[in-house]
Scaffold this motif. Structure first.
Motif, PDB file in Angstrom:
ATOM      1  N   GLN A 170      -3.184  -5.858   1.664  1.00 47.04           N
ATOM      2  CA  GLN A 170      -2.031  -6.653   1.245  1.00 47.04           C
ATOM      3  C   GLN A 170      -2.463  -8.075   0.904  1.00 47.04           C
ATOM      4  O   GLN A 170      -1.968  -8.659  -0.065  1.00 47.04           O
ATOM      5  CB  GLN A 170      -0.962  -6.664   2.329  1.00 47.04           C
ATOM      6  CG  GLN A 170       0.293  -7.425   1.907  1.00 47.04           C
ATOM      7  CD  GLN A 170       1.449  -7.237   2.869  1.00 47.04           C
ATOM      8  OE1 GLN A 170       1.345  -6.469   3.835  1.00 47.04           O
ATOM      9  NE2 GLN A 170       2.547  -7.917   2.625  1.00 47.04           N
ATOM     10  N   GLU A 174      -1.747  -9.908  -2.657  1.00 44.57           N
ATOM     11  CA  GLU A 174      -1.038 -11.193  -2.712  1.00 44.57           C
ATOM     12  C   GLU A 174      -1.902 -12.264  -3.372  1.00 44.57           C
ATOM     13  O   GLU A 174      -1.398 -13.104  -4.121  1.00 44.57           O
ATOM     14  CB  GLU A 174      -0.631 -11.625  -1.305  1.00 44.57           C
ATOM     15  CG  GLU A 174       0.364 -10.698  -0.610  1.00 44.57           C
ATOM     16  CD  GLU A 174       1.704 -10.617  -1.334  1.00 44.57           C
ATOM     17  OE1 GLU A 174       2.022 -11.523  -2.129  1.00 44.57           O
ATOM     18  OE2 GLU A 174       2.433  -9.631  -1.109  1.00 44.57           O
ATOM     19  N   GLN A 223       4.715  -1.214  -5.177  1.00 52.72           N
ATOM     20  CA  GLN A 223       5.984  -1.883  -4.923  1.00 52.72           C
ATOM     21  C   GLN A 223       5.865  -3.395  -5.053  1.00 52.72           C
ATOM     22  O   GLN A 223       6.717  -4.054  -5.649  1.00 52.72           O
ATOM     23  CB  GLN A 223       6.499  -1.528  -3.523  1.00 52.72           C
ATOM     24  CG  GLN A 223       7.901  -2.051  -3.235  1.00 52.72           C
ATOM     25  CD  GLN A 223       8.935  -1.531  -4.219  1.00 52.72           C
ATOM     26  OE1 GLN A 223       9.070  -0.319  -4.402  1.00 52.72           O
ATOM     27  NE2 GLN A 223       9.660  -2.430  -4.871  1.00 52.72           N
ATOM     28  N   ARG A 224       4.767  -3.941  -4.520  1.00 48.15           N
ATOM     29  CA  ARG A 224       4.599  -5.402  -4.571  1.00 48.15           C
ATOM     30  C   ARG A 224       4.420  -5.884  -6.012  1.00 48.15           C
ATOM     31  O   ARG A 224       4.971  -6.919  -6.397  1.00 48.15           O
ATOM     32  CB  ARG A 224       3.393  -5.812  -3.717  1.00 48.15           C
ATOM     33  CG  ARG A 224       3.215  -7.316  -3.611  1.00 48.15           C
ATOM     34  CD  ARG A 224       4.383  -7.958  -2.895  1.00 48.15           C
ATOM     35  NE  ARG A 224       4.338  -9.416  -2.985  1.00 48.15           N
ATOM     36  CZ  ARG A 224       4.904 -10.132  -3.940  1.00 48.15           C
ATOM     37  NH1 ARG A 224       5.586  -9.517  -4.933  1.00 48.15           N
ATOM     38  NH2 ARG A 224       4.822 -11.440  -3.935  1.00 48.15           N
ATOM     39  N   ASN A 227       7.704  -5.772  -7.848  1.00 44.47           N
ATOM     40  CA  ASN A 227       8.527  -6.933  -7.484  1.00 44.47           C
ATOM     41  C   ASN A 227       8.059  -8.204  -8.188  1.00 44.47           C
ATOM     42  O   ASN A 227       8.851  -9.117  -8.435  1.00 44.47           O
ATOM     43  CB  ASN A 227       8.503  -7.144  -5.969  1.00 44.47           C
ATOM     44  CG  ASN A 227       9.181  -6.023  -5.208  1.00 44.47           C
ATOM     45  OD1 ASN A 227       9.929  -5.228  -5.779  1.00 44.47           O
ATOM     46  ND2 ASN A 227       8.919  -5.930  -3.920  1.00 44.47           N
TER      47      ASN A 227
END
Length: 375
Positions: A170, A174, A223-224, A227
């Motif tokens: 993650q 990011e 999903q990230r 978004n």
């Protein structure tokens, strides 16, 4: 339209997972570039007067070439082909090769898209796979490329690395988003026979990340990025609107392309040509004024298999009407019969004649695609 792929097979070091053809030797770089241009002259007719819209310089690690050789290559290509209509000119780079000056000179040569092999923003993960850059070098390299005026930046990431956790993955995702890149390619680590990684696993020196953890990493990634405004347009590729890789998309659309260099492949819709995976053999044949490729004519069922394989990897899916038009009703009925169980299991969507993978099918896509092939 048409595309040109140029293979630069040099690497300073070999990543433990890589099974692509590359060599650490650099003494033949100049001779190799001149051979590339010699091959281009011999094969210019294969473009068939199609406008060249994309150029992709891949590897290996093209950024190990000095700028002077990139200049020789680009100027030579311009003297052989009409490159006035090129829309996308991509070069693959490694972070530790990039300086502000190097990036600026690449941009001056007309390269308007950069694809950078980052793989991870975690130094321990990078060390584990023998990458030669650090996370900070990757961050600084992206900044340098953007400062040079390149507005189309892609980075590669790998999930399922030895020791990787969902939290560390993650962080990688990011960080990629925070850098403001336009394109992200993300691949699940594969253990290929003949690689150091394969041997290390067989000897118990590394342990594979579980399938469940890899699925969780992929789902979080998808999903990230969704978004963050990215389109998931191919199994391993995500792009902001307007920034899909035009060159790679041409492969998936079966646009003709000419591949130059050792281990490079070409395809014109019916015939595939591929050069030897040997710099020495490649240079030797070109020095005699002859091409180096081996030619393979694809039978209809081989083209059918490739179309199923490639198009199902994309969000656009596989148009069954095109299957019927190109390969006949027997091929169409074969496809629909084999696809129905996956439709019933909600692993394939069928809408307006288009077959496409559902999100839950991504991690088993290879098995599904293989089962739909002719043989």
């Amino acid at each position: 339209m048409a595309g040109i792929y140029i293979h630069i097979p040099y690497c300073k070091s070999k990543c433990i997972y890589c099974d692509f053809y590359s060599t650490p030797h650099t003494e033949s770089m100049t001779q190799y570039v001149l051979s590339l241009l010699g091959e281009a002259k011999l094969r210019v007719a294969e473009i068939n007067s199609e406008p060249i819209k994309t150029i992709y310089v891949g590897g290996g690690t093209p950024s190990v070439l000095p700028i002077a050789l990139h200049k020789t290559l680009v100027e030579g290509l311009n003297s052989i082909f009409d490159l006035s209509r090129v829309e996308e000119f991509t070069i693959e780079v490694n972070p530790d090769d990039i300086t502000c000056n190097y990036a600026a000179q690449l941009r001056q040569l007309g390269m308007n898209r950069v694809s950078m092999g980052v793989q991870s923003f975690n130094d321990n993960e990078l060390l584990a796979i023998n990458r030669r850059h650090t996370a900070q070098q990757a961050i600084e390299a992206v900044k340098a490329i953007k400062e040079a005026g390149v507005t189309n930046v892609s980075i590669d990431l790998i999930y399922g690395l030895p020791g990787q956790t969902l939290d560390s993955w993650q962080h990688n995702v990011e960080q990629a988003i925070a850098l403001g890149v336009q394109h992200i390619s993300a691949y699940c680590l594969s253990y290929e026979p003949g690689t150091r990684l394969w041997v290390m696993r067989e000897r118990g020196k590394v342990q594979e990340v579980s399938d469940d953890d890899c699925i969780a990493m992929h789902n979080m990634l998808a999903q990230r990025l969704k978004n963050a405004g990215f389109e998931h347009y191919e199994i391993s590729n995500f792009a902001l609107p307007g920034y899909r890789s035009r060159h790679n998309s041409s492969y998936w659309n079966f646009t003709p392309y000419l591949g130059l260099g050792a281990a490079a492949h070409s395809y014109d819709g019916a015939t595939r040509r591929y050069n030897p995976s040997s710099i020495k053999e490649y240079i030797s044949k070109l020095s005699l004024g002859s091409t180096a490729f081996i030619e393979e004519h694809l039978e209809w069922w081989e083209r059918y298999d490739e179309e199923v394989m490639v198009r199902l990897r994309t969000s656009d899916g596989l148009d069954t009407r095109l299957i019927a038009k190109r390969y006949g009703t027997t091929a169409l009925n074969h496809l629909l019969k084999l696809a129905q169980p996956y439709i019933n299991k909600q692993l394939l969507n069928s809408h307006n004649g288009i077959l496409s993978l559902t999100p839950q099918a991504i991690m088993v896509s290879d098995d599904i695609i293989r089962s739909l092939m002719w043989d």
